[in-house]
Design a protein around this motif. Structure first.
Motif, PDB file in Angstrom:
ATOM      1  N   ASP A 180       8.735 -58.078  31.748  1.00  0.00           N
ATOM      2  CA  ASP A 180       9.153 -59.430  31.449  1.00  0.00           C
ATOM      3  C   ASP A 180      10.749 -58.804  32.433  1.00  0.00           C
ATOM      4  O   ASP A 180      11.629 -59.695  32.700  1.00  0.00           O
ATOM      5  N   ASN A 181      10.733 -57.145  32.732  1.00  0.00           N
ATOM      6  CA  ASN A 181      12.207 -57.296  33.271  1.00  0.00           C
ATOM      7  C   ASN A 181      12.003 -57.371  35.012  1.00  0.00           C
ATOM      8  O   ASN A 181      13.072 -57.197  36.018  1.00  0.00           O
ATOM      9  N   MET A 182      11.278 -57.974  35.213  1.00  0.00           N
ATOM     10  CA  MET A 182      11.022 -58.759  36.509  1.00  0.00           C
ATOM     11  C   MET A 182      12.036 -59.538  36.879  1.00  0.00           C
ATOM     12  O   MET A 182      13.132 -60.411  37.482  1.00  0.00           O
ATOM     13  N   MET A 183      12.972 -60.540  35.250  1.00  0.00           N
ATOM     14  CA  MET A 183      13.644 -61.718  35.238  1.00  0.00           C
ATOM     15  C   MET A 183      14.740 -60.703  35.078  1.00  0.00           C
ATOM     16  O   MET A 183      16.054 -62.411  35.605  1.00  0.00           O
ATOM     17  N   ASN A 184      15.070 -60.176  35.189  1.00  0.00           N
ATOM     18  CA  ASN A 184      16.461 -59.332  34.861  1.00  0.00           C
ATOM     19  C   ASN A 184      16.265 -58.478  36.992  1.00  0.00           C
ATOM     20  O   ASN A 184      18.148 -58.291  36.974  1.00  0.00           O
ATOM     21  N   LEU A 185      15.457 -59.185  37.555  1.00  0.00           N
ATOM     22  CA  LEU A 185      15.972 -58.532  38.918  1.00  0.00           C
ATOM     23  C   LEU A 185      17.207 -59.567  39.954  1.00  0.00           C
ATOM     24  O   LEU A 185      17.606 -59.511  40.795  1.00  0.00           O
ATOM     25  N   GLU A 186      17.094 -60.917  39.460  1.00  0.00           N
ATOM     26  CA  GLU A 186      18.413 -61.741  40.070  1.00  0.00           C
ATOM     27  C   GLU A 186      19.667 -61.362  39.648  1.00  0.00           C
ATOM     28  O   GLU A 186      20.312 -61.446  40.287  1.00  0.00           O
ATOM     29  N   ALA A 255       3.548 -65.856  32.436  1.00  0.00           N
ATOM     30  CA  ALA A 255       4.442 -66.407  32.760  1.00  0.00           C
ATOM     31  C   ALA A 255       5.914 -65.868  33.252  1.00  0.00           C
ATOM     32  O   ALA A 255       7.209 -66.176  33.860  1.00  0.00           O
ATOM     33  N   TRP A 256       6.405 -64.685  33.095  1.00  0.00           N
ATOM     34  CA  TRP A 256       7.656 -63.655  33.147  1.00  0.00           C
ATOM     35  C   TRP A 256       7.590 -63.298  34.664  1.00  0.00           C
ATOM     36  O   TRP A 256       7.978 -63.514  35.420  1.00  0.00           O
ATOM     37  N   GLY A 257       6.081 -63.168  34.995  1.00  0.00           N
ATOM     38  CA  GLY A 257       5.143 -62.835  36.162  1.00  0.00           C
ATOM     39  C   GLY A 257       5.151 -63.558  37.816  1.00  0.00           C
ATOM     40  O   GLY A 257       5.998 -64.296  38.019  1.00  0.00           O
ATOM     41  N   TYR A 261       8.265 -63.147  40.320  1.00  0.00           N
ATOM     42  CA  TYR A 261       7.876 -63.139  41.400  1.00  0.00           C
ATOM     43  C   TYR A 261       8.165 -64.568  42.536  1.00  0.00           C
ATOM     44  O   TYR A 261       8.540 -64.712  43.807  1.00  0.00           O
ATOM     45  N   THR A 262       8.421 -65.604  41.791  1.00  0.00           N
ATOM     46  CA  THR A 262       8.741 -66.784  42.374  1.00  0.00           C
ATOM     47  C   THR A 262      10.489 -66.414  43.384  1.00  0.00           C
ATOM     48  O   THR A 262      10.743 -66.985  43.814  1.00  0.00           O
ATOM     49  N   MET A 263      11.137 -66.457  41.824  1.00  0.00           N
ATOM     50  CA  MET A 263      12.776 -66.357  42.002  1.00  0.00           C
ATOM     51  C   MET A 263      12.361 -65.206  43.431  1.00  0.00           C
ATOM     52  O   MET A 263      13.155 -64.741  44.263  1.00  0.00           O
ATOM     53  N   VAL A 264      11.957 -64.123  43.447  1.00  0.00           N
ATOM     54  CA  VAL A 264      11.682 -62.601  44.106  1.00  0.00           C
ATOM     55  C   VAL A 264      11.993 -63.155  46.052  1.00  0.00           C
ATOM     56  O   VAL A 264      12.323 -62.875  46.425  1.00  0.00           O
TER      57      VAL A 264
END
Length: 395
Positions: A180-186, A255-257, A261-264
């Motif tokens: 889930d933490n991938m989402m907070n990188l934005e 889905a979080w992943g 990764y699309t956002m990154v």
């Protein structure tokens, strides 16, 4: 703001009790597509948002077993989603009443900007203040976002190469990191754009790389939790805390992943992140347990004949696919995102809206704890509204 504007140009805007909502989805593949509710019907459900006045400590998250709204404090990881839904409703309708209410709810999240005890700063601050700043250019919103990113950065461990997720279960985990933490990188990426301080960018990028190296199995499904030794950076263990089993594929985690990764890739332009998003996408869409209407069961590997869907995973997936389709130049992704939104706007998945302000039903929060199972979830609504805006821009 450059990358935000670039993204808008490519893919659009940033976009029990629950059974009183839509009809129960089929346990097997849906053969007969349910009737899609009219635009006026959807608008009526969105209009219910205006009936929920801003109240500190009562951010709508879900429904209780008795049908009452489950309200939470600003410290809850979901507090930013309702303000975000309102910002999106303002963009979707042009009605200033949504904007006013969004401003009122967003202000109630500000106390979280210095909360260093959570990794969910992106969910709380970016979904509320981030959308508010994008729409209004209010400099105060930008200042709050930067301060929040600074707070989040205190959880980054350079030895591990990640920001720490949870602080509980310390007898089990030493330095847990969840997908889930991938989402907070934005929020970290945006802080670099706002301030010119590249340290935020480097933290976000390194977290994405470390997660890519350790969170994914050979088939590109992911574990939910990877626990690290904060002194050496070594992996101590891997679990799927909210999934069917440690080796199973929890649908919202996938889905979080995909979204993460699309956002990154949006911020970095590095092919490795686009490749990772493609791999996750292929795993999800090719999985034999995915129903025909593309609304996944809560876990791809749950063998039960009777198991709940997770609309929140579907909403996140649809929003991600609209963005990913532009980078991957793959129109099939748009078709699949369109199919998900068509299903979600059917009488099966739309909440009936008579007693609350939720838009969608049939989401699954934490199945292993039998908590928020087959109910509306506010983050399902958030990513649904974001997906609608992205679809509208593409069309």
């Amino acid at each position: 703001m450059n990358r935000i504007l670039l993204m808008c140009g490519l893919v659009g805007m940033w976009m029990s009790a629950c059974n009183q909502g839509g009809a129960q989805p089929e346990e097997t593949d849906v053969e007969n597509t349910p009737t899609t509710v009219s635009d006026s019907g959807l608008s009526a459900r969105i209009a219910n948002l205006l009936d929920y006045p801003a109240t500190a400590g009562n951010f709508p998250r879900s429904l209780e077993p008795n049908g009452q709204i489950r309200g939470v404090a600003s410290r809850d990881w979901t507090s930013g989603f309702y303000p975000g839904v309102l910002w999106y409703a303002y963009e979707y309708t042009g009605n200033e009443a949504y904007k006013k209410l969004a401003q009122e709810w967003t202000a109630l999240v500000e106390d979280q900007k210095t909360n260093a005890g959570t990794h969910d700063m992106g969910f709380k601050i970016n979904c509320s203040f981030g959308n508010g700043y994008r729409i209004t250019n209010d400099p105060k919103y930008r200042e709050i976002m930067v301060e929040s990113a600074k707070t989040l950065s205190t959880r980054f461990n350079p030895v591990v190469g990640c920001t720490r997720s949870w602080d509980f279960n310390k007898d089990v985990w030493t330095f847990p990191v969840i997908i889930d933490n991938m989402m907070n990188l934005e929020l970290l990426f945006l802080a670099t754009e706002f301030t010119g301080d590249s340290s935020y960018y480097r933290m976000a990028r390194e977290h994405a790389i470390t997660t890519m190296e350790n969170h994914f199995r050979e088939d590109n499904s992911s574990w939910h939790v990877v626990d690290y030794d904060p002194q050496t950076g070594a992996v101590r263990g891997k679990q799927t805390h909210q999934g069917y089993s440690d080796e199973s594929s929890w649908a919202r985690g996938q889905a979080w992943g995909l979204y993460g990764y699309t956002m990154v890739y949006r911020f970095t332009g590095e092919a490795q992140f686009l490749d990772q998003a493609r791999k996750i996408y292929t795993y999800m869409m090719d999985h034999p347990s995915l129903p025909e209407d593309l609304i996944p069961y809560w876990d791809y590997n749950d063998p039960s004949k009777s198991k709940p869907r997770d609309v929140s995973a579907a909403s996140v997936t649809a929003s991600a696919l609209y963005e990913l389709s532009a980078y991957a130049s793959d129109p099939k992704m748009i078709e699949q995102a369109d199919a998900i939104l068509e299903a979600l706007q059917s009488e099966v998945y739309l909440e009936d809206g008579t007693n609350n302000m939720f838009i969608l039903t049939h989401s699954t929060g934490n199945m292993p704890k039998d908590d928020e199972v087959d109910v509306p979830l506010i983050y399902a609504d958030y990513y649904f509204m974001e997906a609608l805006l992205r679809q509208k821009e593409l069309k």
